[in-house]
Design an enzyme around this catalytic site. Structure first.
Site, PDB file in Angstrom:
ATOM      1  NE  ARG A  37     -64.621 -87.960   9.516  1.00 12.34           N
ATOM      2  CZ  ARG A  37     -64.642 -87.097  10.531  1.00 12.34           C
ATOM      3  NH1 ARG A  37     -65.363 -85.987  10.440  1.00 12.34           N
ATOM      4  NH2 ARG A  37     -63.959 -87.338  11.634  1.00 12.34           N
ATOM      5  CB  ILE A  63     -64.650 -91.295  13.562  1.00 10.38           C
ATOM      6  CG1 ILE A  63     -64.302 -91.358  12.059  1.00 10.38           C
ATOM      7  CG2 ILE A  63     -65.337 -89.985  13.893  1.00 10.38           C
ATOM      8  CD1 ILE A  63     -65.524 -91.296  11.140  1.00 10.38           C
ATOM      9  CB  SER A  64     -58.890 -90.487  12.999  1.00  8.19           C
ATOM     10  OG  SER A  64     -58.353 -91.441  13.880  1.00  8.19           O
ATOM     11  CG  HIS A  65     -58.819 -84.639  13.783  1.00  8.37           C
ATOM     12  ND1 HIS A  65     -58.603 -85.281  14.979  1.00  8.37           N
ATOM     13  CD2 HIS A  65     -59.116 -83.343  14.093  1.00  8.37           C
ATOM     14  CE1 HIS A  65     -58.770 -84.421  15.968  1.00  8.37           C
ATOM     15  NE2 HIS A  65     -59.079 -83.246  15.466  1.00  8.37           N
TER      16      HIS A  65
END
Length: 213
Positions: A37, A63-65
């Site tokens: 990530r 960017i999502s959790h």
């Protein structure tokens, strides 16, 4: 583009956090464990990449959790070689997770800046979706339909009818519906005209925008 033993260790810790939060799909957890990530984030966020947090990625997007990525991916019930349409490529992290899960991913991004950045990044990381294109997610990709599943990674004010028509019978659409806060909604196609609906709690996404570039 370094992925060190330290990064791997942080990913292992993240997977344990996700398990505690209710992610049980081993295919999802294995993909989270494998996808670096930190390489999808600005280097200034690298030290925080494996915390369960969202970060800005430019063009007013985030960017999502990791939990959100894992939760949506789990709802998709991905099987190897499933043909999946992703609405909102963003940083490419969700794309990479789906590819790592064995899916054939077709992805649309409507922010030109992000499209250019991510379409250059993914090949450098050895991640190859079947198709990544610049366009309006509300319209989907009718020329490539039908899909085993469709995932929308932005908050939609309503369910786009065009997307419903591009799902195989037995397939599903995972979409966050709402304005300020979204309800994670799952629609399973029963036949040509009928869908079964399930709701999976509140989430917060950036808004899904029509193609204005």
């Amino acid at each position: 583009m370094r992925d060190s033993a330290k990064h791997q260790g942080l990913r292992n810790q993240l997977v344990e956090v996700l398990k505690q939060k209710g992610i049980v799909d081993s295919n999802v957890l294995d993909a989270i464990k494998r996808v670096p990530r930190h390489l999808f984030l600005d280097s200034s966020f690298e030290d925080f990449a494996y915390q369960d947090k969202a970060f800005p990625i430019g063009a007013g997007q985030t960017i999502s959790h990791p939990y959100t990525v894992a939760f949506q991916s789990q709802l998709l019930q991905v099987k190897k070689e499933d043909k999946i349409l992703e609405i909102g490529t963003g940083s490419g992290y969700q794309t990479a997770v789906l590819v790592a899960m064995g899916a054939r991913v077709y992805s649309i991004e409507r922010q030109n800046e992000l499209y250019k950045k991510t379409s250059a990044l993914l090949p450098r990381l050895g991640i190859r979706p079947k198709l990544m294109t610049f366009g309006d997610g509300y319209k989907g990709l009718p020329n490539y339909a039908p899909f085993d599943a469709i995932i929308v990674t932005a908050g939609a004010p309503f369910i786009p009818q065009a997307l419903l028509g591009q799902i195989k019978i037995g397939g599903r659409l995972i979409i966050p519906i709402g304005d300020e806060v979204q309800i994670m909604t799952e629609l399973i196609r029963i036949n040509e005209k009928q869908f079964e609906k399930h709701e999976h709690g509140d989430f917060k996404f950036v808004p899904m925008l029509e193609n204005k570039n």
